[in-house]
Design an enzyme around this catalytic site. Structure first.
Site, PDB file in Angstrom:
ATOM      1  NE  ARG A 131      45.085-111.368  41.180  1.00  0.00           N
ATOM      2  CZ  ARG A 131      46.013-110.411  41.083  1.00  0.00           C
ATOM      3  NH1 ARG A 131      47.171-110.764  40.462  1.00  0.00           N
ATOM      4  NH2 ARG A 131      46.011-109.354  41.688  1.00  0.00           N
ATOM      5  CB  CYS A 170      46.481-104.256  37.965  1.00  0.00           C
ATOM      6  SG  CYS A 170      47.780-103.157  39.159  1.00  0.00           S
TER       7      CYS A 170
END
Length: 285
Positions: free
Chosen positions: A181, A241
């Site tokens: 990611r 995050c």
């Protein structure tokens, strides 16, 4: 204070102090939507005796379209008063995975100015593995009390702060998402977000900080992880995050290493990754 300056407490200590009148235990279990798990239902099925449920999604800013952003001080103090969590109490927070969403609750209390809060090392997973007692059903009621919020703005990074971190380069940005990611090679769990990461950010997937049993790695191991990522533990650090949950795990690990001053970008990629013109690096691979 609970014990020492470390942000983590062991299951043995909690078992010995579980009935202390000035101690409150919170289950902050939370799961990503694709997991299709419900933390409150799991709490009602089994939890540490006397624990209360800390609902990360409900204890958030309901006016924001971003997931579980910090609530207002008014809302947070009101909810804590209703739960019986207040000034002068020692708090131990845990989750069902080991060390995961409990770190977010730990950071939330600190952001609200309550420093006497610890994360249970290994959480419910370790507690159960050791054969310690459990109870089911709704949480026991506690007397209402007063919670005085004192926002610690130094622990909270907002979009404009992160823009400044990127521009001046003085504050290191540590991204806790999985490497695919971070590198823009895998879709985000929330639809509609761009792929990639912030310019200058370094990737430390939170899983590198946690043992297979859900406990935090040793300080030597943690230091090695940050060293390998070229993170200078003497310089300012902000963590990010997907939505501010696993960023809190990195902040917890930094606190374990004596850096309890790291900020968490509350909006994280749920905000930065929108089609908003903010700079991204699409792929390093």
């Amino acid at each position: 204070m609970i014990t020492g300056s470390e942000p983590i407490v062991e299951t043995q200590w909690l078992a010995e102090h579980l009935n202390s009148p000035d101690l409150v235990v919170l289950d902050a279990s939370w799961h990503l939507p694709p997991m299709k798990r419900n933390g409150r239902k799991e709490f009602n099925a089994e939890h540490i005796p006397g624990a209360l449920f800390f609902d990360i999604d409900e204890l958030s800013d309901e006016t924001s379209d971003l997931p579980h952003m910090l609530p207002s001080t008014v809302k947070f103090s009101s909810r804590m008063k209703e739960m019986g969590v207040g000034d002068g109490l020692r708090i131990v927070v845990y989750d069902s995975v080991g060390i995961y969403s409990a770190a977010r609750a730990w950071w939330t209390f600190r952001a609200m100015g309550h420093e006497d809060v610890k994360v249970l090392n290994g959480g419910l997973k370790k507690w159960k593995a050791e054969g310690r007692p459990l109870e089911d059903g709704p949480a026991r009621s506690r007397p209402r009390t007063h919670f005085t919020p004192r926002v610690n703005a130094a622990l909270i990074a907002e979009m404009e702060d992160v823009k400044g971190f990127i521009e001046d380069g003085a504050t290191q940005i540590v991204d806790a998402r999985p490497a695919p990611r971070f590198d823009g090679l895998e879709d985000e769990p929330r639809p509609g977000l761009r792929l990639g990461h912030m310019p200058g950010a370094v990737n430390i997937p939170y899983t590198l900080l946690i043992n297979s049993d859900g406990t935090m790695k040793s300080t030597d191991q943690l230091r090695s992880v940050f060293d390998n990522a070229d993170v200078d533990l003497r310089a300012p650090i902000s963590t990010t995050c997907g939505s501010g949950v696993t960023a809190s795990i990195v902040a917890l690990a930094l606190a374990q290493l004596g850096r309890a001053d790291a900020s968490v970008y509350d909006g994280s990629w749920a905000e930065w990754g929108q089609d908003n013109g903010l700079p991204i690096v699409e792929s390093d691979a």
